[in-house]
Design a protein around this motif. Structure first.
Motif, PDB file in Angstrom:
ATOM      1  N   GLY A 144      28.338  90.128 125.136  1.00 36.28           N
ATOM      2  CA  GLY A 144      28.194  90.117 126.588  1.00 36.28           C
ATOM      3  C   GLY A 144      26.777  90.436 127.012  1.00 36.28           C
ATOM      4  O   GLY A 144      25.820  90.315 126.237  1.00 36.28           O
ATOM      5  N   SER A 145      26.619  90.878 128.254  1.00 39.02           N
ATOM      6  CA  SER A 145      25.290  91.159 128.775  1.00 39.02           C
ATOM      7  C   SER A 145      24.778  92.510 128.275  1.00 39.02           C
ATOM      8  O   SER A 145      25.551  93.382 127.860  1.00 39.02           O
ATOM      9  CB  SER A 145      25.293  91.116 130.306  1.00 39.02           C
ATOM     10  N   TRP A 146      23.471  92.693 128.368  1.00 41.54           N
ATOM     11  CA  TRP A 146      22.834  93.872 127.792  1.00 41.54           C
ATOM     12  C   TRP A 146      23.193  95.161 128.521  1.00 41.54           C
ATOM     13  O   TRP A 146      23.429  96.191 127.892  1.00 41.54           O
ATOM     14  CB  TRP A 146      21.309  93.686 127.808  1.00 41.54           C
ATOM     15  N   GLY A 147      23.237  95.155 129.853  1.00 45.03           N
ATOM     16  CA  GLY A 147      23.414  96.381 130.619  1.00 45.03           C
ATOM     17  C   GLY A 147      24.646  97.180 130.236  1.00 45.03           C
ATOM     18  O   GLY A 147      24.550  98.367 129.892  1.00 45.03           O
ATOM     19  N   PRO A 148      25.845  96.590 130.280  1.00 40.66           N
ATOM     20  CA  PRO A 148      27.040  97.340 129.891  1.00 40.66           C
ATOM     21  C   PRO A 148      27.001  97.816 128.443  1.00 40.66           C
ATOM     22  O   PRO A 148      27.450  98.927 128.137  1.00 40.66           O
ATOM     23  CB  PRO A 148      28.171  96.328 130.118  1.00 40.66           C
ATOM     24  N   TRP A 149      26.469  96.986 127.543  1.00 41.90           N
ATOM     25  CA  TRP A 149      26.357  97.407 126.138  1.00 41.90           C
ATOM     26  C   TRP A 149      25.452  98.618 126.004  1.00 41.90           C
ATOM     27  O   TRP A 149      25.791  99.593 125.317  1.00 41.90           O
ATOM     28  CB  TRP A 149      25.817  96.255 125.289  1.00 41.90           C
ATOM     29  N   PHE A 150      24.308  98.592 126.664  1.00 50.92           N
ATOM     30  CA  PHE A 150      23.366  99.703 126.577  1.00 50.92           C
ATOM     31  C   PHE A 150      23.986 100.971 127.159  1.00 50.92           C
ATOM     32  O   PHE A 150      23.835 102.067 126.600  1.00 50.92           O
ATOM     33  CB  PHE A 150      22.078  99.340 127.321  1.00 50.92           C
ATOM     34  N   ALA A 151      24.703 100.828 128.271  1.00 52.93           N
ATOM     35  CA  ALA A 151      25.333 101.988 128.900  1.00 52.93           C
ATOM     36  C   ALA A 151      26.399 102.603 128.001  1.00 52.93           C
ATOM     37  O   ALA A 151      26.421 103.827 127.789  1.00 52.93           O
ATOM     38  CB  ALA A 151      25.950 101.584 130.242  1.00 52.93           C
ATOM     39  N   GLU A 152      27.281 101.760 127.446  1.00 50.20           N
ATOM     40  CA  GLU A 152      28.448 102.273 126.727  1.00 50.20           C
ATOM     41  C   GLU A 152      28.182 102.580 125.262  1.00 50.20           C
ATOM     42  O   GLU A 152      28.825 103.477 124.699  1.00 50.20           O
ATOM     43  CB  GLU A 152      29.595 101.270 126.834  1.00 50.20           C
ATOM     44  N   ARG A 153      27.261 101.860 124.626  1.00 53.38           N
ATOM     45  CA  ARG A 153      27.026 102.042 123.185  1.00 53.38           C
ATOM     46  C   ARG A 153      25.773 102.848 122.875  1.00 53.38           C
ATOM     47  O   ARG A 153      25.672 103.433 121.800  1.00 53.38           O
ATOM     48  CB  ARG A 153      26.901 100.678 122.490  1.00 53.38           C
ATOM     49  N   ARG A 154      24.818 102.897 123.815  1.00 54.20           N
ATOM     50  CA  ARG A 154      23.538 103.526 123.511  1.00 54.20           C
ATOM     51  C   ARG A 154      23.219 104.745 124.378  1.00 54.20           C
ATOM     52  O   ARG A 154      22.371 105.544 124.006  1.00 54.20           O
ATOM     53  CB  ARG A 154      22.400 102.494 123.639  1.00 54.20           C
ATOM     54  N   LEU A 155      23.881 104.896 125.512  1.00 54.32           N
ATOM     55  CA  LEU A 155      23.629 106.058 126.357  1.00 54.32           C
ATOM     56  C   LEU A 155      24.830 107.003 126.421  1.00 54.32           C
ATOM     57  O   LEU A 155      24.698 108.199 126.169  1.00 54.32           O
ATOM     58  CB  LEU A 155      23.236 105.622 127.775  1.00 54.32           C
TER      59      LEU A 155
END
Length: 294
Positions: A144-155
């Motif tokens: 999917g898109s980067w924003g949700p991935w970064f929020a849920e997997r990296r932050l």
């Protein structure tokens, strides 16, 4: 044991070390693991990392590092040491003779990093279990898109650990939760890049061959701006302006990238509050306020 024997029998290295059959010299370079320079019978030096005595490395810890190094190296874009041994108790790779950072090396590094990023990744995340420093890294593959991935997997995972340990206050968490909510609808037009994933200045090795090499990766498909933002952390990499200038010549960044630097830095800063405590709280909140203002 010489290099030819080691290549043929990498699983024997721990036994040779246990029985003191190889000269071992402690060196810097292992903030989590113990690092050493090993000298083989043919005079070849290799760099090795082992888990500190008295405890056991997390399952898959060195395998993940080896897989990341091999994936980055396979792009044939930038200096990455060859992995020679990867067993549960240790990793060993070719020795890179240290040198001093020069502007020419920084410019080369910028061009090579751009080529690495441009080589791409199939998705965000990685196909194997990950670690960043001593902590697990959720590498669940995401298309999917980067924003949700970064929020849920990296932050979010490191925000939770930091809050649970008291490294961040309830007020801090509220500020950061607001950033996470905004990211859930944040889209990025670029496809995933092949990234180092933990590219703070200490993971760039300036070598005697006047080249900068990548070490200690948390390799993943990610946003290339994250790698670049992390180069500015903790005092910044030498000649950062030269790195960025050369990078832009090869693979120009999207408009507004400078304003997004604090957002990208939040990942590694939260890893630090999660792993090392409240000493990094001020840095996290400075980046968070700057990310909100962008």
């Amino acid at each position: 044991m010489d290099l030819a024997y080691l290549r043929a029998h990498p699983e024997h290295l721990p036994t040779f070390l246990t029985h003191q059959r190889i000269r071992e010299t402690p060196v810097g370079g292992g903030s989590v693991s113990a690092a050493s320079r090993l000298t083989l019978d043919d005079g070849t030096s290799i760099f090795a990392k082992t888990w500190p005595s008295g405890s056991t490395a997390p399952e898959g810890f060195f395998a993940a590092e080896a897989a990341g190094l091999r994936w980055l190296r396979s792009a044939e874009a930038i200096g990455v040491p060859e992995v020679l041994v990867a067993v549960p108790s240790m990793i060993a790779m070719e020795w890179i003779e240290p040198g001093s950072p020069s502007r020419a090396a920084a410019e080369r590094f910028g061009r090579e990093l751009a080529a690495l990023h441009r080589s791409g990744a199939d998705s965000f995340g990685a196909p194997c279990t990950g670690f960043i420093g001593p902590l697990p890294l959720d590498n669940t593959l995401t298309t999917g898109s980067w924003g949700p991935w970064f929020a849920e997997r990296r932050l979010r995972p490191y925000l939770k650990i930091s809050a649970d340990s008291g490294a961040l206050t309830a007020t801090d968490v509220g500020v950061l939760d607001g950033i996470l909510e905004n990211l859930l609808s944040y889209a990025v037009s670029e496809p995933p890049s092949r990234t180092h994933g933990d590219l703070w200045p200490g993971n760039v090795l300036w070598a005697a061959d006047d080249r900068a090499w990548l070490v200690d990766p948390a390799a993943q498909g990610g946003h290339r701006e994250t790698d670049l933002a992390e180069l500015a952390l903790f005092g910044g990499i030498p000649h950062l302006d030269a790195v960025l200038g050369a990078y832009q010549e090869v693979y120009p960044l999207a408009d507004g990238w400078r304003k997004r630097v604090p957002l990208h830095q939040l990942h590694l800063l939260l890893v630090h509050t999660a792993a090392f405590g409240g000493a990094y709280r001020a840095a996290v909140m400075t980046a968070a306020r700057a990310a909100f203002a962008a």
